[in-house]
Design an enzyme around this catalytic site. Structure first.
Site, short mmCIF file in Angstrom:
data_model
loop_
_atom_site.label_atom_id
_atom_site.label_comp_id
_atom_site.label_asym_id
_atom_site.label_seq_id
_atom_site.Cartn_x
_atom_site.Cartn_y
_atom_site.Cartn_z
N ASN A 32 -3.20 10.12 -6.13
CA ASN A 32 -2.42 11.30 -6.53
C ASN A 32 -1.80 11.90 -5.29
O ASN A 32 -2.37 11.81 -4.20
CB ASN A 32 -3.34 12.33 -7.19
N ARG A 33 -0.63 12.48 -5.46
CA ARG A 33 0.08 13.03 -4.30
C ARG A 33 -0.77 14.09 -3.59
O ARG A 33 -0.80 14.16 -2.38
CB ARG A 33 1.42 13.63 -4.75
N LYS A 79 5.32 12.73 -14.62
CA LYS A 79 6.29 13.36 -15.52
C LYS A 79 7.58 12.54 -15.57
O LYS A 79 8.07 12.09 -14.53
CB LYS A 79 6.59 14.75 -14.96
N ALA A 80 8.11 12.35 -16.77
CA ALA A 80 9.37 11.63 -16.90
C ALA A 80 10.47 12.39 -16.17
O ALA A 80 10.42 13.61 -16.06
CB ALA A 80 9.72 11.48 -18.37
N ASN A 106 7.14 9.54 -21.03
CA ASN A 106 8.12 9.62 -22.13
C ASN A 106 9.52 9.62 -21.54
O ASN A 106 10.23 10.63 -21.54
CB ASN A 106 7.90 10.92 -22.92
N SER A 132 1.15 6.50 -26.60
CA SER A 132 0.93 7.65 -27.48
C SER A 132 -0.55 7.84 -27.77
O SER A 132 -1.29 6.88 -27.88
CB SER A 132 1.67 7.47 -28.80
N GLY A 134 -2.14 11.15 -26.69
CA GLY A 134 -2.68 12.29 -25.95
C GLY A 134 -3.83 11.88 -25.05
O GLY A 134 -4.06 10.69 -24.80
N LYS A 188 9.01 4.21 -28.49
CA LYS A 188 8.20 5.44 -28.33
C LYS A 188 9.03 6.68 -28.68
O LYS A 188 8.53 7.63 -29.28
CB LYS A 188 7.65 5.54 -26.90
N HIS A 191 9.11 6.89 -32.34
CA HIS A 191 7.77 7.37 -32.73
C HIS A 191 7.74 8.90 -32.65
O HIS A 191 7.25 9.58 -33.55
CB HIS A 191 6.70 6.76 -31.81
N ASN A 192 8.26 9.43 -31.57
CA ASN A 192 8.22 10.88 -31.41
C ASN A 192 9.14 11.60 -32.39
O ASN A 192 8.80 12.67 -32.88
CB ASN A 192 8.57 11.27 -29.97
N GLU A 195 7.23 11.69 -35.35
CA GLU A 195 6.18 12.71 -35.14
C GLU A 195 6.75 14.11 -35.46
O GLU A 195 6.10 14.91 -36.15
CB GLU A 195 5.70 12.61 -33.69
C1 6PG Z 1 2.23 11.19 -28.09
C2 6PG Z 1 3.01 12.44 -28.11
C3 6PG Z 1 3.22 12.94 -26.73
C4 6PG Z 1 3.59 14.39 -26.70
C5 6PG Z 1 4.93 14.68 -27.24
C6 6PG Z 1 5.05 16.15 -27.56
O1 6PG Z 1 2.73 10.27 -28.71
O2 6PG Z 1 1.15 11.15 -27.51
O3 6PG Z 1 4.25 12.22 -28.70
O4 6PG Z 1 4.09 12.07 -26.10
O5 6PG Z 1 2.64 15.10 -27.43
O6 6PG Z 1 5.84 14.32 -26.30
O7 6PG Z 1 6.36 16.39 -27.58
P1 6PG Z 1 6.98 17.79 -27.77
O8 6PG Z 1 6.41 18.68 -26.69
O9 6PG Z 1 8.43 17.56 -27.63
O10 6PG Z 1 6.54 18.25 -29.12
#
Ligand code: 6PG
Length: 476
Positions: A32-33, A79-80, A106, A132, A134, A188, A191-192, A195
């Site tokens: 880690n930095r 972070k992306a 992401n 995905s 969490g 992905k 997927h989001n 979501e």
């Molecule tokens: C996952 C989630 C994860 C994140 C989302 C939340 O698949 O684990 O999608 O990537 O919880 O990016 O996105 P928002 O903050 O845009 O709701």
């Protein structure tokens, strides 16, 4: 022997993924930095003998890279955005030709494709990897969507990634090679988007129960819990009923009633909606879910407008139980529409980019581990196993259920409209259904209008589609 793989980034996700890797018997170096995060991780989370043996902390970049077996495999848990370039650039002086850098954030797929090209010129193999699930998923098994060079995946990454991924009840890993280029991050992203749609559909059901049926949190929790035992069985419904039962720690009330109705977003849902527009694929359920977040975010404006337009019509619902049956139908049918749209987008993108996405297998990757995990995903896989799928609503797997759901779905949407209750994904999923299942739409008029004011031409129903016509409309 060095470590098989390195994890760069010791945020909670990076820490959890590193432990998951060690728990599966792979030696892993971490970096880690800021050293503190690595030290805290080693002191606080590396607990078992196996973890202590297999996790190697490193405190300088050169040491981190040199602790890895060749070809070096570095998973970026950062972070992306520009950080990914900065981190990869900082690794370059120590990496060698043939080493592999895997971005597990992401990231927008076009950024991944740009990086693949740029780092290939420096001899580095760049992979995009959707992950995905969490923090819990990262630790216990996420859904993993990797893309990049196939041979490198097969030789160096496939076994590791499938080992650490979630598995379905019958043992299938929720990780598979997605394709070349940025396809992993694209999948992905969709997927989001899905979501976002799933969340908004559920939230509207909650809002309708609360505002039209005047149900208590406890009563709503019971409904969601019951739904979770049926065809809607999913992680998101599961957490919804548990949220409704959660007590506040600052007051005596239910926590949900003190959470501000303003939702955030990090951009992946918006990218999905933008892709729908770019690719000319109708994905209104997901797009409306993004708009719903945008509208929620202007709380101050909404409060002001609610005072000007104060009176919401009062709607009476005689038979609550019957309406709840309808509501389940509305939620389920809207969910099918959302997935039908998402898979159409994936299908079109796959053909356009020549990715060869295996859509049924992608449904299976989402069966466990990820945020949209649900029994339902197994049904989508079965639908793809039936044969070619143009739209999921047309498959044997879903067609009859949709037919059965439509009357109740309409009743719910009508009541929401009558009562002025905001339910954009339930309503627009139904609009999508009605549009998609209409032999005729109003687009003949649109074509005539465009031809009138701009000579944009039109096609005729009695001539081959290749032929365009322009009519001499009334002269200006
Ligand atoms: C996952 C989630 C994860 C994140 C989302 C939340 O698949 O684990 O999608 O990537 O919880 O990016 O996105 P928002 O903050 O845009 O709701």
């Amino acid at each position: 022997m060095g470590s098989y793989v390195g994890v760069f980034g010791m945020g909670v996700m990076g820490q959890s993924l590193a432990l998951n890797i060690a728990n599966h018997g792979y030696a892993v170096s971490v970096y880690n930095r800021h050293d503190e995060a690595t030290k805290d991780f080693m002191a606080g989370r590396v607990r078992t003998d196996q973890q202590r043996q297999l996790v190697t902390p490193t405190y300088d970049l050169e040491g981190f890279v040199q602790s890895l077996d060749r070809p070096r495999k570095v998973i970026l848990m950062v972070k992306a955005g520009p950080v990914v370039d900065a981190v990869t650039d900082s690794l370059l002086p120590y990496l060698e030709k043939g080493d592999i850098v895997i971005d597990a954030g992401n990231t927008f797929y076009q950024d991944t494709e740009r990086r693949m090209e740029a780092y290939a010129q420096k001899g580095i193999n760049f992979f995009g990897m959707g992950v995905s699930g969490g923090e819990k998923g990262a630790l216990e098994g996420p859904s993993i969507m990797p893309s990049g060079d196939r041979a490198l995946y097969d030789n160096y990454l496939g076994k590791l990634l499938t080992d650490i991924s979630a598995h379905t009840a019958d043992g299938a890993p929720c990780c598979d090679y997605i394709g070349k280029g940025g396809s992993g991050h694209y999948v992905k992203m969709v997927h989001n988007g899905i979501e976002y749609g799933d969340i908004q559909i559920i939230d509207e059901a909650y809002f309708i129960m609360k505002n039209l049926l005047k149900m208590s949190n406890a009563q709503m929790a019971d409904v969601f819990e019951t739904w979770n035992k049926g065809r809607l069985d999913s992680f998101l419904i599961d957490i919804t009923y548990k949220i409704l039962r959660e007590k506040d720690d600052l007051t005596e009330d239910d926590l949900i009633d003190h959470i501000l109705d303003e939702s955030g977003q990090k951009g992946t849902g918006m990218w999905t909606a933008q892709e729908g527009l770019e690719m000319h694929v109708a994905i209104p359920t997901m797009a409306e879910a993004v708009f719903a977040r945008n509208l929620s975010a202007v709380k101050g404006e909404r409060v002001a407008a609610s005072l000007v337009f104060a009176d919401k019509p009062v709607v009476s619902i005689e038979d609550r139980d019957a309406f709840l049956v309808d509501l389940e139908q509305a939620v389920y049918a809207s969910k099918i529409m959302s997935y039908a749209q998402g898979f159409q987008l994936l299908d079109k993108a796959s053909r356009q980019h020549d990715w060869g996405l295996k859509l049924g297998d992608i449904a299976l990757l989402w069966r466990e581990g990820c945020i949209i995990r649900a029994k339902f995903l197994g049904r989508i896989k079965s639908a793809y196993d039936e044969g070619d799928v143009v739209n999921l609503m047309m498959t044997d797997e879903f067609r009859d259920e949709i037919k059965a759901a439509v009357p109740g779905w309409r009743r719910v949407v009508v009541k929401a409209l009558e009562g002025g209750v905001y339910a954009p994904t339930l309503a627009n999923s139904l609009m999508y259904f009605d549009g998609y299942t209409s032999e005729k739409l109003a687009a003949n008029m649109c074509q005539a209008q465009r031809d009138w004011f701009g000579a944009h031409t039109y096609h005729r129903d009695d001539r081959p589609h290749e032929e365009s016509f322009h009519h001499q409309w009334e002269q200006f």
